[in-house]
Scaffold this motif. Structure first.
Motif, PDB file in Angstrom:
ATOM      1  N   ARG A   5      41.408   7.092 -29.796  1.00 26.60           N
ATOM      2  CA  ARG A   5      40.619   5.899 -30.114  1.00 26.60           C
ATOM      3  C   ARG A   5      39.404   6.267 -30.959  1.00 26.60           C
ATOM      4  O   ARG A   5      39.038   5.552 -31.883  1.00 26.60           O
ATOM      5  N   GLU A   6      38.772   7.406 -30.652  1.00 28.67           N
ATOM      6  CA  GLU A   6      37.606   7.826 -31.426  1.00 28.67           C
ATOM      7  C   GLU A   6      37.999   8.181 -32.856  1.00 28.67           C
ATOM      8  O   GLU A   6      37.239   7.946 -33.792  1.00 28.67           O
ATOM      9  N   PHE A   7      39.200   8.743 -33.049  1.00 28.01           N
ATOM     10  CA  PHE A   7      39.671   8.981 -34.408  1.00 28.01           C
ATOM     11  C   PHE A   7      39.845   7.663 -35.161  1.00 28.01           C
ATOM     12  O   PHE A   7      39.526   7.561 -36.351  1.00 28.01           O
ATOM     13  N   ASP A   9      38.151   4.895 -34.538  1.00 24.86           N
ATOM     14  CA  ASP A   9      36.798   4.435 -34.832  1.00 24.86           C
ATOM     15  C   ASP A   9      36.224   5.160 -36.038  1.00 24.86           C
ATOM     16  O   ASP A   9      35.562   4.570 -36.891  1.00 24.86           O
ATOM     17  N   LEU A  10      36.469   6.466 -36.102  1.00 21.41           N
ATOM     18  CA  LEU A  10      35.954   7.259 -37.206  1.00 21.41           C
ATOM     19  C   LEU A  10      36.573   6.820 -38.522  1.00 21.41           C
ATOM     20  O   LEU A  10      35.879   6.698 -39.541  1.00 21.41           O
ATOM     21  N   SER A  11      37.879   6.550 -38.536  1.00 25.99           N
ATOM     22  CA  SER A  11      38.528   6.133 -39.784  1.00 25.99           C
ATOM     23  C   SER A  11      37.957   4.826 -40.294  1.00 25.99           C
ATOM     24  O   SER A  11      37.808   4.626 -41.494  1.00 25.99           O
ATOM     25  N   VAL A  12      37.613   3.927 -39.369  1.00 27.84           N
ATOM     26  CA  VAL A  12      36.986   2.662 -39.767  1.00 27.84           C
ATOM     27  C   VAL A  12      35.581   2.906 -40.288  1.00 27.84           C
ATOM     28  O   VAL A  12      35.154   2.342 -41.294  1.00 27.84           O
ATOM     29  N   SER A  13      34.835   3.784 -39.606  1.00 32.21           N
ATOM     30  CA  SER A  13      33.441   4.006 -39.978  1.00 32.21           C
ATOM     31  C   SER A  13      33.302   4.648 -41.356  1.00 32.21           C
ATOM     32  O   SER A  13      32.263   4.530 -41.999  1.00 32.21           O
ATOM     33  N   LEU A  14      34.329   5.324 -41.835  1.00 32.41           N
ATOM     34  CA  LEU A  14      34.257   5.942 -43.155  1.00 32.41           C
ATOM     35  C   LEU A  14      34.223   4.898 -44.263  1.00 32.41           C
ATOM     36  O   LEU A  14      33.761   5.170 -45.370  1.00 32.41           O
ATOM     37  N   ASN A  15      34.689   3.701 -43.963  1.00 33.14           N
ATOM     38  CA  ASN A  15      34.754   2.648 -44.971  1.00 33.14           C
ATOM     39  C   ASN A  15      33.767   1.512 -44.727  1.00 33.14           C
ATOM     40  O   ASN A  15      33.302   0.875 -45.660  1.00 33.14           O
ATOM     41  N   ASN A  16      33.434   1.240 -43.483  1.00 31.42           N
ATOM     42  CA  ASN A  16      32.574   0.114 -43.156  1.00 31.42           C
ATOM     43  C   ASN A  16      31.623   0.500 -42.033  1.00 31.42           C
ATOM     44  O   ASN A  16      31.988   1.265 -41.140  1.00 31.42           O
ATOM     45  N   ARG A  17      30.412  -0.084 -42.050  1.00 29.76           N
ATOM     46  CA  ARG A  17      29.499   0.158 -40.945  1.00 29.76           C
ATOM     47  C   ARG A  17      30.064  -0.453 -39.667  1.00 29.76           C
ATOM     48  O   ARG A  17      30.024   0.143 -38.611  1.00 29.76           O
ATOM     49  N   ASP A  71      31.776  -1.284 -26.568  1.00 26.66           N
ATOM     50  CA  ASP A  71      31.279  -0.419 -27.637  1.00 26.66           C
ATOM     51  C   ASP A  71      29.772  -0.210 -27.511  1.00 26.66           C
ATOM     52  O   ASP A  71      29.272   0.904 -27.693  1.00 26.66           O
ATOM     53  N   VAL A  72      29.040  -1.284 -27.227  1.00 29.71           N
ATOM     54  CA  VAL A  72      27.585  -1.219 -27.069  1.00 29.71           C
ATOM     55  C   VAL A  72      27.191  -2.185 -25.959  1.00 29.71           C
ATOM     56  O   VAL A  72      27.973  -3.046 -25.558  1.00 29.71           O
ATOM     57  N   ALA A  73      25.959  -2.039 -25.467  1.00 26.29           N
ATOM     58  CA  ALA A  73      25.457  -2.960 -24.444  1.00 26.29           C
ATOM     59  C   ALA A  73      23.957  -3.126 -24.589  1.00 26.29           C
ATOM     60  O   ALA A  73      23.243  -2.189 -24.971  1.00 26.29           O
ATOM     61  N   PHE A  74      23.482  -4.326 -24.277  1.00 23.39           N
ATOM     62  CA  PHE A  74      22.061  -4.623 -24.190  1.00 23.39           C
ATOM     63  C   PHE A  74      21.651  -4.533 -22.723  1.00 23.39           C
ATOM     64  O   PHE A  74      22.149  -5.288 -21.886  1.00 23.39           O
ATOM     65  N   ILE A  75      20.737  -3.612 -22.400  1.00 27.18           N
ATOM     66  CA  ILE A  75      20.250  -3.470 -21.039  1.00 27.18           C
ATOM     67  C   ILE A  75      18.725  -3.384 -21.072  1.00 27.18           C
ATOM     68  O   ILE A  75      18.121  -3.291 -22.140  1.00 27.18           O
ATOM     69  N   ALA A  76      18.105  -3.390 -19.881  1.00 30.09           N
ATOM     70  CA  ALA A  76      16.642  -3.397 -19.819  1.00 30.09           C
ATOM     71  C   ALA A  76      16.100  -2.240 -18.981  1.00 30.09           C
ATOM     72  O   ALA A  76      14.996  -2.315 -18.452  1.00 30.09           O
ATOM     73  N   THR A  77      16.892  -1.176 -18.854  1.00 26.37           N
ATOM     74  CA  THR A  77      16.455   0.048 -18.187  1.00 26.37           C
ATOM     75  C   THR A  77      16.999   1.228 -18.981  1.00 26.37           C
ATOM     76  O   THR A  77      17.912   1.077 -19.789  1.00 26.37           O
ATOM     77  N   ALA A  78      16.425   2.395 -18.746  1.00 23.54           N
ATOM     78  CA  ALA A  78      16.969   3.593 -19.385  1.00 23.54           C
ATOM     79  C   ALA A  78      18.346   3.889 -18.799  1.00 23.54           C
ATOM     80  O   ALA A  78      18.540   3.772 -17.586  1.00 23.54           O
ATOM     81  N   PRO A  79      19.336   4.245 -19.624  1.00 25.39           N
ATOM     82  CA  PRO A  79      20.676   4.514 -19.096  1.00 25.39           C
ATOM     83  C   PRO A  79      20.662   5.696 -18.137  1.00 25.39           C
ATOM     84  O   PRO A  79      19.968   6.686 -18.358  1.00 25.39           O
ATOM     85  N   LYS A  80      21.456   5.577 -17.065  1.00 25.31           N
ATOM     86  CA  LYS A  80      21.494   6.617 -16.047  1.00 25.31           C
ATOM     87  C   LYS A  80      22.552   7.674 -16.323  1.00 25.31           C
ATOM     88  O   LYS A  80      22.493   8.773 -15.777  1.00 25.31           O
ATOM     89  N   GLN A  81      23.533   7.353 -17.146  1.00 26.10           N
ATOM     90  CA  GLN A  81      24.615   8.293 -17.424  1.00 26.10           C
ATOM     91  C   GLN A  81      24.283   9.125 -18.664  1.00 26.10           C
ATOM     92  O   GLN A  81      23.898   8.591 -19.705  1.00 26.10           O
ATOM     93  N   ASP A 204      30.619   8.343 -29.757  1.00 22.65           N
ATOM     94  CA  ASP A 204      31.120   7.356 -30.719  1.00 22.65           C
ATOM     95  C   ASP A 204      30.826   7.836 -32.138  1.00 22.65           C
ATOM     96  O   ASP A 204      29.664   8.097 -32.487  1.00 22.65           O
ATOM     97  N   PRO A 205      31.835   7.980 -32.994  1.00 23.55           N
ATOM     98  CA  PRO A 205      31.596   8.471 -34.354  1.00 23.55           C
ATOM     99  C   PRO A 205      30.815   7.494 -35.219  1.00 23.55           C
ATOM    100  O   PRO A 205      30.357   7.864 -36.301  1.00 23.55           O
ATOM    101  N   ARG A 206      30.634   6.264 -34.737  1.00 26.04           N
ATOM    102  CA  ARG A 206      29.867   5.265 -35.490  1.00 26.04           C
ATOM    103  C   ARG A 206      28.395   5.262 -35.097  1.00 26.04           C
ATOM    104  O   ARG A 206      27.680   4.282 -35.380  1.00 26.04           O
ATOM    105  N   THR A 207      27.923   6.330 -34.472  1.00 30.03           N
ATOM    106  CA  THR A 207      26.566   6.376 -33.937  1.00 30.03           C
ATOM    107  C   THR A 207      25.520   5.960 -34.977  1.00 30.03           C
ATOM    108  O   THR A 207      24.592   5.199 -34.680  1.00 30.03           O
TER     109      THR A 207
END
Length: 234
Positions: A5-7, A9-17, A71-81, A204-207
């Motif tokens: 799956r990360e590959f 994601d990476l192939s997409v990120s090479l062409n589009n944000r 893929d992403v999340a909006f939270i209101a604390t520092a991530p624990k993981q 995530d290769p789209r970091t």
């Protein structure tokens, strides 16, 4: 399968944000109030993205990120993981809501010492806002406290005179959501509130693009008229 799956994601990120589906998680005390402010901008500036939204408590969102269900999340604390990266988006102040029976002057500032002495209603334990309120007000926990399952129910408790409460400012903007049955008060002390963050997997290769996406949200919230929503205006 995660690596495959990360590959992809990476192939997409090479062409589009961003292109295709983006699965976004958001905590319940933020989503209903933030998303209406930014969705139009997201659709305009990211026209090729298919938005898929999920609303869950913080712990669930972090696990969904770990399981690649988000893929992403909006939270209101520092991530624990440790495998999660994050960027700060904006600071959201807390506002004190007081039952009308207590005859406080609307919009008048209140000090945390008075908040701590008030009869408070809290959210249930799964909400991170509960832990933040307990820490700020030096409460022993939920034992003996009236507890609401959501911010909307918490609002009803205050309107019914069951107690006062701290609310994130985005959730109590105009129009009057208390039906004239409560007064709202900014906190006198600075930095009484929560830091809203965007989190994602470090792998995530789209970091780079995700960080740019977070900066885009932060800039939107820092500019007028958006920043007016982060202030309790008379």
């Amino acid at each position: 399968m995660n690596e495959a799956r990360e590959f992809l994601d990476l192939s997409v990120s090479l062409n589009n944000r961003f292109d295709g589906e983006l699965k976004i998680g958001v905590i319940p005390t933020l989503g209903p109030y933030l998303l209406p402010l930014i969705l139009k901008s997201l659709r305009t500036d990211y026209p090729n993205v298919q938005w898929n939204l999920f609303e869950e408590p913080t712990q669930t969102l972090e696990q969904m990120l770990a399981d690649r269900e988000l893929d992403v999340a909006f939270i209101a604390t520092a991530p624990k993981q440790e495998h999660l990266a994050c960027t700060d988006l904006f600071f959201e102040p807390f506002v004190f809501a007081s039952p009308i029976e207590l005859n406080r002057v609307p919009d008048s500032p209140i000090e945390m010492a008075e908040v701590m002495q008030s009869k408070l209603v809290l959210l249930s334990q799964e909400h991170c806002l509960t832990d933040q309120t307990v820490a700020l007000c030096n409460l022993p926990g939920l034992q003996g406290q009236r507890v609401a399952s959501s911010l909307e129910m918490l609002r009803h408790f205050v309107a019914l005179g069951e107690g006062a409460a701290l609310f994130p400012v985005l959730s109590v903007g105009t129009p009057d959501r208390f039906g004239g049955l409560a007064t709202l008060h900014p906190i006198s002390e600075k930095n009484i509130g929560r830091q809203v963050r965007l989190v994602w997997r470090k792998s995530d290769p789209r970091t780079e693009y995700i960080a740019d996406f977070g900066a885009f949200i932060g800039e939107k919230m820092a500019n007028s008229p958006m920043k007016d929503h982060l202030t309790l205006l008379p």
